[in-house]
Design an enzyme around this catalytic site. Structure first.
Site, PDB file in Angstrom:
ATOM      1  N   HIS A  70       0.840  -1.203   0.000  1.00  0.00           N
ATOM      2  CA  HIS A  70       0.000   0.000   0.000  1.00  0.00           C
ATOM      3  C   HIS A  70       0.869   1.245   0.000  1.00  0.00           C
ATOM      4  CE1 HIS A  70       1.193  -0.611   4.173  1.00  0.00           C
ATOM      5  NE2 HIS A  70       1.204   0.713   4.221  1.00  0.00           N
ATOM      6  N   HIS A 150       5.270   6.541  -1.087  1.00  0.00           N
ATOM      7  CA  HIS A 150       6.060   5.332  -1.330  1.00  0.00           C
ATOM      8  C   HIS A 150       5.227   4.089  -1.030  1.00  0.00           C
ATOM      9  CE1 HIS A 150       6.034   5.698   3.001  1.00  0.00           C
ATOM     10  NE2 HIS A 150       6.236   4.397   3.024  1.00  0.00           N
TER      11      HIS A 150
HETATM   12  O1  ACK Z   1       5.124   1.562   4.901  1.00  0.00           O
HETATM   13  P1  ACK Z   1       4.271   2.556   5.546  1.00  0.00           P
HETATM   14  O2  ACK Z   1       3.973   3.830   4.884  1.00  0.00           O
HETATM   15  O3  ACK Z   1       4.799   2.831   7.021  1.00  0.00           O
HETATM   16  O4  ACK Z   1       2.921   1.856   5.959  1.00  0.00           O
HETATM   17  C1  ACK Z   1       2.869   1.539   7.314  1.00  0.00           C
HETATM   18  C2  ACK Z   1       1.509   1.857   7.892  1.00  0.00           C
HETATM   19  O5  ACK Z   1       1.624   3.156   8.441  1.00  0.00           O
HETATM   20  C3  ACK Z   1       1.071   0.890   8.982  1.00  0.00           C
HETATM   21  O6  ACK Z   1       2.042   0.796   9.961  1.00  0.00           O
HETATM   22  C4  ACK Z   1       2.943   3.639   8.306  1.00  0.00           C
HETATM   23  N1  ACK Z   1       3.297   4.292   9.558  1.00  0.00           N
HETATM   24  C5  ACK Z   1       3.534   3.723  10.767  1.00  0.00           C
HETATM   25  N2  ACK Z   1       3.793   4.671  11.682  1.00  0.00           N
HETATM   26  C6  ACK Z   1       3.714   5.863  11.060  1.00  0.00           C
HETATM   27  C7  ACK Z   1       3.872   7.205  11.454  1.00  0.00           C
HETATM   28  N3  ACK Z   1       4.165   7.537  12.706  1.00  0.00           N
HETATM   29  N4  ACK Z   1       3.719   8.157  10.517  1.00  0.00           N
HETATM   30  C8  ACK Z   1       3.428   7.855   9.256  1.00  0.00           C
HETATM   31  N5  ACK Z   1       3.252   6.602   8.808  1.00  0.00           N
HETATM   32  C9  ACK Z   1       3.403   5.620   9.699  1.00  0.00           C
HETATM   33  C10 ACK Z   1       3.812   2.466   7.992  1.00  0.00           C
END
Ligand code: ACK
Length: 222
Positions: A70, A150
């Site tokens: 995703h 990303h």
């Molecule tokens: O790969 P990603 O973008 O990085 O997708 C996962 C998703 O949310 C579920 O964990 C993203 N994620 C986790 N913590 C944060 C945060 N503090 N800020 C923004 N994105 C986050 C993670």
């Protein structure tokens, strides 16, 4: 009867269709295999905790991969994150919910922490991109909106997924610095393109042909 409060998800994002997930995972493996085999990479194993003559299997190095590929727009942590309620209530977000979108992948990158795909958002997609997404993780720098977009493809042991977007911004920041980054190799086939090295074990493949994947904008409640 009491009115139930609307539930906020763990995060909002574009979720890849099954076939396109499979395709992107395969492409990611191809990228890591070819990258690991170029001479320039073999000479720069130190950031990956290896000696020069050692063998490094990148497929094993990136031990973890998300269950659903995703592109996160807004991480809400079920509402605990400041601004998530406001994000969810925007007209544009409500309108986009459960709609189909094509994501355009322009580059693949690998660092000692993460491997990911850079997503180039269209103006339509930028409508639901939080304006503070880049500032949130790199408050001192200025980036074009959407620079953090990303898809996490894998992470090294003990590395959290959130690191992938930070690594991408790190690379974009170096690209913006005006320094010249020479191409250190070329990959072929479905991952055809030039590979650049950006210090500290950060590599980026600029795809000769962009990869398009189908996705649905939705919330993940896990
Ligand atoms: O790969 P990603 O973008 O990085 O997708 C996962 C998703 O949310 C579920 O964990 C993203 N994620 C986790 N913590 C944060 C945060 N503090 N800020 C923004 N994105 C986050 C993670």
């Amino acid at each position: 009867p009491t009115l139930e409060k609307e539930l906020l998800p763990l995060y909002f994002g574009w979720f890849l269709a099954k076939r396109d997930q499979d395709y992107l995972r395969k492409t990611s493996h191809e990228f890591l295999e070819q990258l690991g085999n170029i001479k320039a990479f073999k000479k720069r194993l130190q950031p990956y905790g290896c000696e020069e003559k050692q063998k490094l299997d990148l497929l094993k190095y990136f031990a973890k991969s998300p269950n659903i590929l995703h592109c996160t727009t807004k991480f809400c942590d079920y509402g605990k994150v400041l601004g998530s309620e406001e994000y969810a209530q925007q007209e544009a977000v409500k309108k986009a919910y459960s709609r189909g979108y094509t994501l355009h992948i322009s580059a693949l990158f690998a660092t000692p922490r993460t491997v990911g795909a850079q997503v180039e958002l269209t103006s339509d997609q930028l409508l639901i991109w939080p304006p503070d997404a880049e500032k949130e993780v790199m408050p001192k720098d200025t980036f074009p909106r959407g620079s953090r977009a990303h898809i996490t493809l894998g992470t090294a042991a003990d590395v959290q997924d959130v690191q992938t977007g930070i690594d991408l911004l790190e690379i974009v920041k170096l690209q913006q610095s005006g320094r010249e980054w020479e191409s250190l190799g070329e990959l072929a086939g479905p991952v055809a393109g030039k590979v650049s090295y950006y210090e500290n074990g950060m590599w980026m493949l600029n795809l000769a042909r962009k990869i398009e994947v189908k996705s649905i904008f939705s919330g993940y409640y896990g």
